[in-house]
Design a protein around this motif. Sequence first.
Motif, short mmCIF file in Angstrom:
data_model
loop_
_atom_site.label_atom_id
_atom_site.label_comp_id
_atom_site.label_asym_id
_atom_site.label_seq_id
_atom_site.Cartn_x
_atom_site.Cartn_y
_atom_site.Cartn_z
N ALA A 442 0.84 -1.22 0.00
CA ALA A 442 0.00 0.00 0.00
C ALA A 442 0.87 1.25 0.00
O ALA A 442 0.59 2.22 -0.71
N LEU A 443 1.91 1.26 0.79
CA LEU A 443 2.83 2.40 0.80
C LEU A 443 3.51 2.59 -0.53
O LEU A 443 3.69 3.73 -1.00
N LYS A 444 3.87 1.51 -1.18
CA LYS A 444 4.54 1.60 -2.50
C LYS A 444 3.57 2.17 -3.54
O LYS A 444 3.94 3.03 -4.36
N LYS A 445 2.30 1.69 -3.49
CA LYS A 445 1.32 2.17 -4.45
C LYS A 445 1.05 3.67 -4.26
O LYS A 445 0.94 4.44 -5.23
N LYS A 446 1.01 4.10 -2.99
CA LYS A 446 0.77 5.50 -2.69
C LYS A 446 1.91 6.37 -3.19
O LYS A 446 1.70 7.47 -3.71
N ALA A 447 3.15 5.83 -3.04
CA ALA A 447 4.32 6.61 -3.45
C ALA A 447 4.42 6.78 -4.94
O ALA A 447 5.00 7.75 -5.45
N THR A 448 3.85 5.85 -5.72
CA THR A 448 3.95 5.92 -7.19
C THR A 448 2.80 6.67 -7.82
O THR A 448 2.81 6.93 -9.03
N ASN A 449 1.78 6.98 -7.06
CA ASN A 449 0.62 7.72 -7.61
C ASN A 449 0.87 9.24 -7.58
O ASN A 449 1.65 9.75 -6.81
#
Length: 449
Positions: A442-449
């Motif tokens: 979830a943190l990775k997805k948030k960082a790439t958005n």
Amino acid sequence: MPVAVIVLAAGQGTRMNSELPKVLHPLASAPLLAHALAAARGLDPERTILVTGHGGEAVAAAARHIDPDIRIVRQEEQLGTAHAVRQAEPELAGFDGDVIVLYADTPLVRPETLQAMLDARATGAAVVVLGFEAADPGGYGRLVTRDGALEAIVEAKEATPDELAIRFCNSGLMAADAATLVSLLAEVGNDNAKGEFYLTDIVALARARGLAAAAIACPEAETLGVNSRADLAAAEAAFQSRARAEALENGTTLTDPSTVWFALDTHVGRDVTIGQNVVFGPEVTVESGVTIHAFCHLEGCHVSHGAKIGPFARLRPGAEIAEDVHIGNFVEIKNAIVEEGAKANHLTYIGDARIGAGANIGAGTITCNYDGVFKHQTDIGARAFIGSNSALVAPVRIGAGALVAAGSVITQDVPADALAVARGKQETRPGLAKRLMENLRALKKKATN
């Protein structure tokens, strides 16, 4: 008759393009000088005399390390080979026997060839020269013979067309009785283009006195002199080829001979099998019935009957491997005794240790022998079992029959037949891995958005 050997080692060796004296460059894990001295030892000489010059202190120190009894003299100015030999005259005082002159940069001459020179002396020749049939005589001095007698040595630049056609060439090695040699050397002059005193002149001087001179032949490969790095490489190849042939002849199996590299002092018994890409450094003895698998490196060690080494094992100086020991892949042994039947089959370092008979050392075991200043000893008793990925922090003793649990860090002695466990307690939290991974994604997805 007693024998003295003079080894000439005074040359600078400028073509080596090196700060290291030429005769100290390594061939088969030993200095060139060591090869000449090894050939000399085959004659059991009463006196061995080394003539040094360039890098004399280093050459003398290396020579004394090889032979503490060697006699060393110095040629202060390099004024030719006869001048070099004359420097040895004080060390021949009182000596009544034959003298052989060798060159420290001619490493492949065999003791049997030197003995043949002495045998020729015994038949009546006052001076004996070692020659060879050259494939390409080039600039070699020619040996002019008649009815089996040596008449002259003619330098190539001074030879007639008929003499240049001679393929029997001078190696430079000579033998004579001491009194005759000293007497002839006193008559050698330096009336030549270089103003040097040449040892080859003693043949003509002997003939002028009515003394007999003889030349014996050896294979050209024995006379290879090392004057450049290319010569050194050629000498290494020739040495290894000879060593491999001798090993095969003496009952050793080499599965891929061209990839096995021997040292000058390697000793291998009968019925030894050596795999491909095995390298022997100095001071290695391998007894009969040993198997050394591919890609092993051995140096300064002793391997006893029936042991199995490798593949990819390294035996360093001080490794003493007893009978029927198994040292497996990626195992390194240094300054350690591994007693009969012990096994270290995988990924292990054993240094400054004793491994008792029948002990089993698990994969990933390390004897932690160095504290940054001092080395310390690890002692593992007979039949002990060391679990995988263990660290034994020396000094420490593991008793006979003891068991060290896998993953342990052992800092205290373990009594005989005891079990030692030294590792953190395992804690298991159900479902935590899943929740952690979901949070990270979830943190990775948030960082790439």
